[in-house]
Design a protein around this motif. Structure first.
Motif, PDB file in Angstrom:
ATOM      1  N   THR A  56       0.859  -1.237   0.129  1.00  0.00           N
ATOM      2  CA  THR A  56       0.163  -0.018   0.216  1.00  0.00           C
ATOM      3  C   THR A  56       0.784   1.508   0.130  1.00  0.00           C
ATOM      4  OG1 THR A  56      -0.319   0.228   1.861  1.00  0.00           O
ATOM      5  CG2 THR A  56      -1.395  -1.119   1.339  1.00  0.00           C
ATOM      6  N   ASN A  59      -0.466   4.026   1.795  1.00  0.00           N
ATOM      7  CA  ASN A  59      -1.464   5.423   1.473  1.00  0.00           C
ATOM      8  C   ASN A  59      -3.211   4.613   1.888  1.00  0.00           C
ATOM      9  OD1 ASN A  59      -3.748   6.108  -0.753  1.00  0.00           O
ATOM     10  ND2 ASN A  59      -2.425   6.662  -1.833  1.00  0.00           N
ATOM     11  N   GLN A  61      -6.085   5.828   1.030  1.00  0.00           N
ATOM     12  CA  GLN A  61      -7.113   5.010   0.406  1.00  0.00           C
ATOM     13  C   GLN A  61      -6.880   3.705  -0.408  1.00  0.00           C
ATOM     14  OE1 GLN A  61      -9.835   6.213   0.205  1.00  0.00           O
ATOM     15  NE2 GLN A  61      -8.922   8.305   1.476  1.00  0.00           N
ATOM     16  N   LYS A  62      -5.340   3.096  -0.135  1.00  0.00           N
ATOM     17  CA  LYS A  62      -5.143   2.292  -0.509  1.00  0.00           C
ATOM     18  C   LYS A  62      -5.445   1.063   0.422  1.00  0.00           C
ATOM     19  CE  LYS A  62      -1.363   2.773  -3.676  1.00  0.00           C
ATOM     20  NZ  LYS A  62      -0.187   2.577  -4.581  1.00  0.00           N
ATOM     21  N   LEU A  64      -7.858   1.162   3.073  1.00  0.00           N
ATOM     22  CA  LEU A  64      -9.158   1.313   3.335  1.00  0.00           C
ATOM     23  C   LEU A  64      -9.483   0.255   1.953  1.00  0.00           C
ATOM     24  CD1 LEU A  64      -9.939   5.105   3.999  1.00  0.00           C
ATOM     25  CD2 LEU A  64     -10.264   3.255   5.317  1.00  0.00           C
ATOM     26  N   SER A  65      -9.067   0.153   1.227  1.00  0.00           N
ATOM     27  CA  SER A  65     -10.054  -0.628  -0.629  1.00  0.00           C
ATOM     28  C   SER A  65      -9.067  -1.667   0.000  1.00  0.00           C
ATOM     29  CB  SER A  65      -8.952   0.248  -1.518  1.00  0.00           C
ATOM     30  OG  SER A  65      -7.582  -0.150  -1.950  1.00  0.00           O
ATOM     31  N   LEU A  66      -8.871  -2.598   1.171  1.00  0.00           N
ATOM     32  CA  LEU A  66      -8.165  -4.093   0.824  1.00  0.00           C
ATOM     33  C   LEU A  66      -9.646  -4.509   1.559  1.00  0.00           C
ATOM     34  CD1 LEU A  66      -4.984  -3.405   2.788  1.00  0.00           C
ATOM     35  CD2 LEU A  66      -5.134  -4.415   0.384  1.00  0.00           C
ATOM     36  N   SER A  67      -9.473  -5.754   1.042  1.00  0.00           N
ATOM     37  CA  SER A  67     -11.062  -6.803   1.802  1.00  0.00           C
ATOM     38  C   SER A  67     -10.307  -6.754   3.202  1.00  0.00           C
ATOM     39  CB  SER A  67     -11.117  -7.795   0.897  1.00  0.00           C
ATOM     40  OG  SER A  67      -9.546  -9.010   0.939  1.00  0.00           O
ATOM     41  N   GLU A  70      -8.249  -9.633   2.760  1.00  0.00           N
ATOM     42  CA  GLU A  70      -6.150  -9.289   2.274  1.00  0.00           C
ATOM     43  C   GLU A  70      -5.557  -8.017   3.165  1.00  0.00           C
ATOM     44  OE1 GLU A  70      -6.850  -8.012  -2.188  1.00  0.00           O
ATOM     45  OE2 GLU A  70      -7.637  -6.982  -1.039  1.00  0.00           O
ATOM     46  N   LYS A  89      -8.283  -0.590  10.024  1.00  0.00           N
ATOM     47  CA  LYS A  89      -9.059  -0.299   9.669  1.00  0.00           C
ATOM     48  C   LYS A  89     -10.183   0.326  10.122  1.00  0.00           C
ATOM     49  CE  LYS A  89     -10.629  -1.260   5.489  1.00  0.00           C
ATOM     50  NZ  LYS A  89     -11.230  -2.745   5.008  1.00  0.00           N
ATOM     51  N   SER A  93     -11.050   4.445   8.388  1.00  0.00           N
ATOM     52  CA  SER A  93     -11.954   4.670   8.116  1.00  0.00           C
ATOM     53  C   SER A  93     -12.929   6.022   9.404  1.00  0.00           C
ATOM     54  CB  SER A  93     -13.302   4.095   8.030  1.00  0.00           C
ATOM     55  OG  SER A  93     -13.049   2.968   8.095  1.00  0.00           O
TER      56      SER A  93
END
Length: 214
Positions: A56, A59, A61-62, A64-67, A70, A89, A93
């Protein structure tokens, strides 16, 4: 020699030089590191940190985009991976709601900021104080195990848990955020050198000193 806490910091700085803590390239990396280090050692936390960096670059945003899966795989080397991944998370968030504007967030909670941080999943007292000091530039004494051990060796009694020291000592106006960051780093670096085993303390530059909490 009797030392105030400020004199203790000054003596440690004189003998050890600047700590360079927290060693990170961004505040986001510090946040991740503060969660990863919970209930583990630096070696395990650093293995997880390197995975985060590779995946990541810290970053937000990266991240927060992880499942969930992941994120857990990145945290796994640091242990407690489900709880820690949820904490990361949750914190990210929450920060995203304020566009990661750290100074604005600090101003939003002028009196009860620590209590707001403690409401977040996975943020305990030590992590809250790390975030206050290193992320929000609010100098807060971090009463971690190394600090309690050092203060005990310097004559302060009954330091049995985090609160036992945190309630007895907090910084006054002489301590800037920069000093608070450096002092925490110096204490932890000192502990790594002289607390394993504790008998090494007798060979340190603080042997024979006594601390005055004032």
């Amino acid at each position: 020699m009797e030392l105030t806490v400020l004199q203790l910091y000054q003596k440690m700085r004189q003998n050890m030089g600047p700590s360079g803590w927290w060693p990170a390239e961004s505040k986001e990396e510090i946040i991740v590191g503060a969660v990863l280090i919970q209930n583990t050692n630096w070696q395990n936390a650093d293995r997880a940190r390197l995975l985060f960096e590779e995946k990541t670059s810290f970053n937000p945003q990266k991240i927060l985009s992880l499942s969930d899966q992941e994120l857990q795989e990145l945290v796994r080397p640091a242990g407690f991976y489900r709880n820690k991944s949820k904490a990361i998370k949750t914190i990210f968030s929450w920060l995203a709601q304020y566009d990661f504007d750290y100074p604005a967030l600090a101003k939003r909670y002028p009196t009860n900021f620590r209590q707001e941080l403690l409401k977040l999943h996975g943020v305990g007292q030590e992590t809250a104080d790390v975030l206050l000091t290193y992320i929000f530039e609010i100098p807060t004494f971090i009463s971690d195990k190394y600090a309690r051990t050092l203060f005990t060796l310097l004559g302060i009694k009954d330091l049995t848990n985090y609160n036992s020291l945190a309630k007895r000592y907090q910084y006054d106006d002489r301590f800037t955020a920069s000093i608070a960051k450096d002092f925490h780093g110096l204490i932890d670096e000192f502990g790594k050198i002289y607390f394993h085993p504790l008998s090494k303390f007798n060979d340190s530059f603080l042997a024979g000193d006594r601390l005055i909490l004032s």
